[in-house]
Design a protein around this motif. Structure first.
Motif, PDB file in Angstrom:
ATOM      1  N   GLU A  32       0.833  -1.297   0.074  1.00 41.69           N
ATOM      2  CA  GLU A  32       0.049  -0.134  -0.193  1.00 41.69           C
ATOM      3  C   GLU A  32       0.841   1.161  -0.001  1.00 41.69           C
ATOM      4  O   GLU A  32       0.699   2.307  -0.759  1.00 41.69           O
ATOM      5  N   ARG A  33       1.948   1.356   0.624  1.00 44.09           N
ATOM      6  CA  ARG A  33       2.884   2.560   0.906  1.00 44.09           C
ATOM      7  C   ARG A  33       3.424   2.521  -0.510  1.00 44.09           C
ATOM      8  O   ARG A  33       3.673   3.977  -1.052  1.00 44.09           O
ATOM      9  N   ASN A  34       4.122   1.542  -1.144  1.00 46.66           N
ATOM     10  CA  ASN A  34       4.822   1.687  -2.392  1.00 46.66           C
ATOM     11  C   ASN A  34       4.039   2.121  -3.426  1.00 46.66           C
ATOM     12  O   ASN A  34       4.561   2.796  -4.360  1.00 46.66           O
ATOM     13  N   TYR A  35       2.746   1.404  -3.534  1.00 44.55           N
ATOM     14  CA  TYR A  35       1.893   2.060  -4.744  1.00 44.55           C
ATOM     15  C   TYR A  35       0.836   3.299  -4.265  1.00 44.55           C
ATOM     16  O   TYR A  35      -0.152   3.199  -5.222  1.00 44.55           O
ATOM     17  N   LEU A  36       1.020   3.931  -3.277  1.00 43.66           N
ATOM     18  CA  LEU A  36       0.156   4.936  -2.952  1.00 43.66           C
ATOM     19  C   LEU A  36      -0.065   5.737  -4.286  1.00 43.66           C
ATOM     20  O   LEU A  36      -1.281   6.329  -4.321  1.00 43.66           O
ATOM     21  N   HIS A  37       1.072   6.236  -4.946  1.00 44.56           N
ATOM     22  CA  HIS A  37       1.076   7.283  -5.997  1.00 44.56           C
ATOM     23  C   HIS A  37      -0.075   6.650  -7.175  1.00 44.56           C
ATOM     24  O   HIS A  37      -0.380   7.474  -7.954  1.00 44.56           O
TER      25      HIS A  37
END
Length: 416
Positions: free
Chosen positions: A392-397
């Motif tokens: 979730e953090r890595n693909y937030l963008h």
């Protein structure tokens, strides 16, 4: 992942013989008198010195080196004497931790004066690493984690070498020193995550020092690194992925492109993609609604004591991946070094602002499955990622694009 190095400490410490006995001073004839310490270190003795423990001579058993009798006084005296022995052994160990040769004179001095010894940070790190490696299986840390701890030790040693301060003591560790060390780690350069990990190791060391009464207070207890923004995962957009497919390339680069596309449509590491291509039947599972790839990520086979369930990827076989697999048996064999080297030329043709590698291709698959409507929990299993929050953090963008994609889908459904 290379195995953890075991080159600490540089040489095993020399064994030291410590002999501490107690006796009444021979020149005294008092019935109630003070027991004196008789300390010998490696056959080196020092003059007797007071223990602070007073006892009736009639209660002292010289041969057994303890007060005798069932009285409360005898029990207390024996406990105090036991504590004194432990204190002397502790001072001997701390002299080693401070980089000094233990002698009877030094041990007597520090015990009588109560003066604190400065424990070297590097020695404490070595001691902690030795304990980590001696933890029995299966409680022992994984090989990967032990490697990172060993890496942290060598980074600290390099930093102190450059500062010409290998005797840096744990009581000198301040928040200001920690910030300077953190900035040095970032300038190596290390990522925010890696630099924070090595700061976290030192935080654990200080906690260990307090728990073992080597340090009275952990100065880092209230210090927290400033939160950093989530790391942006670079990956190919759907448009860039189509451009990669449509590029006109010579044969050598075309082969590299096909391997890259296979990772883009499966999320496999390059080594796992090679395994799939060499024997597809071993990893393809037929379902009523299609096929999927079930493969254990090779990355974890030599790292974890037991293969983790989360390291098994379940990957829907997309039409693009099926088409590539049907041709893959005819592809020339390549190495990951060759693929990454040639992807640099493809990267230039695509005009990318980031480095195109097989790892970027794997990240592209995560974005692709999300944009095609797969839930984050499913993409976590597709990529074989341990923690959902990492995904979730890595693909937030990407979530803005996901919202736009869902709006289009809902609007299309309502119009029909």
């Amino acid at each position: 992942m290379p195995p953890p190095s075991r080159d600490f400490p540089s040489s095993p410490p020399r064994r030291v013989s410590l002999n501490l006995t107690f006796a009444f001073h021979q020149s005294s004839a008092l019935e109630y008198d003070e027991l004196h310490c008789q300390l010998v270190i490696d056959d080196q003795a020092v003059p007797c010195y007071g223990s602070g423990i007073y006892l009736l001579r009639s209660l002292w058993n010289t041969a057994r080196q303890q007060a005798q009798g069932p009285t409360r006084e005898a029990r207390l005296v024996n406990q105090y004497l036991s504590d004194i022995r432990a204190d002397h052994w502790g001072i001997l160990l701390n002299l080693r931790r401070s980089g000094r040769v233990p002698t009877a004179t030094l041990i007597r001095h520090y015990w009588c004066s109560g003066e604190a010894l400065s424990i070297r940070l590097l020695f404490l790190f070595e001691e902690y690493l030795t304990q980590l490696n001696q933890v029995p299986l299966p409680e022992r840390m994984t090989q990967s984690t032990l490697y990172k701890w060993n890496r942290g030790y060598h980074l600290l040693k390099d930093y102190l070498d450059r500062k010409q301060n290998q005797d840096f003591a744990i009581n000198q560790v301040t928040i200001g020193w920690g910030k300077s060390y953190y900035q040095w780690l970032r300038q190596r350069p290390l990522s925010v995550d890696s630099a924070s990990r090595y700061i976290g190791q030192l935080r654990e060391l200080l906690k260990y020092a307090v728990e073992h009464e080597l340090l009275s207070h952990n100065k880092w207890k209230e210090w927290h690194l400033t939160a950093q923004p989530a790391k942006i995962v670079q990956c190919l957009s759907p448009t860039q992925l189509r451009q990669l497919e449509e590029l006109s390339l010579p044969d050598q680069l075309d082969t590299v492109r096909k391997w890259a596309l296979l990772s883009c449509y499966t999320g496999l590491d390059f080594k796992d993609a090679v395994r799939l291509v060499s024997s597809p039947a071993d990893y393809l599972v037929q379902l009523p609604i299609g096929e999927k790839i079930v493969i254990r990520r090779q990355k974890f086979q030599s790292v974890h004591q037991a293969p983790p369930d989360w390291g098994v990827s379940h990957i829907p076989l997309l039409p693009e991946a099926r088409q590539l697999l049907e041709q893959a048996q005819q592809w020339p064999a390549v190495t990951i070094q060759r693929v990454n080297r040639n992807l640099e030329a493809i990267e230039q043709q695509l005009g990318l602002h980031f480095r195109l590698t097989t790892k970027i291709c794997r990240k592209t698959a995560g974005a692709l499955f999300l944009l095609r409507g797969y839930r984050t929990e499913a993409v976590q299993k597709i990529l074989g990622i341990q923690h959902l929050r990492t995904l979730e953090r890595n693909y937030l963008h990407l979530y803005n694009e996901l919202v736009d994609e869902n709006i289009q889908r809902v609007e299309s459904r309502n119009r029909t």
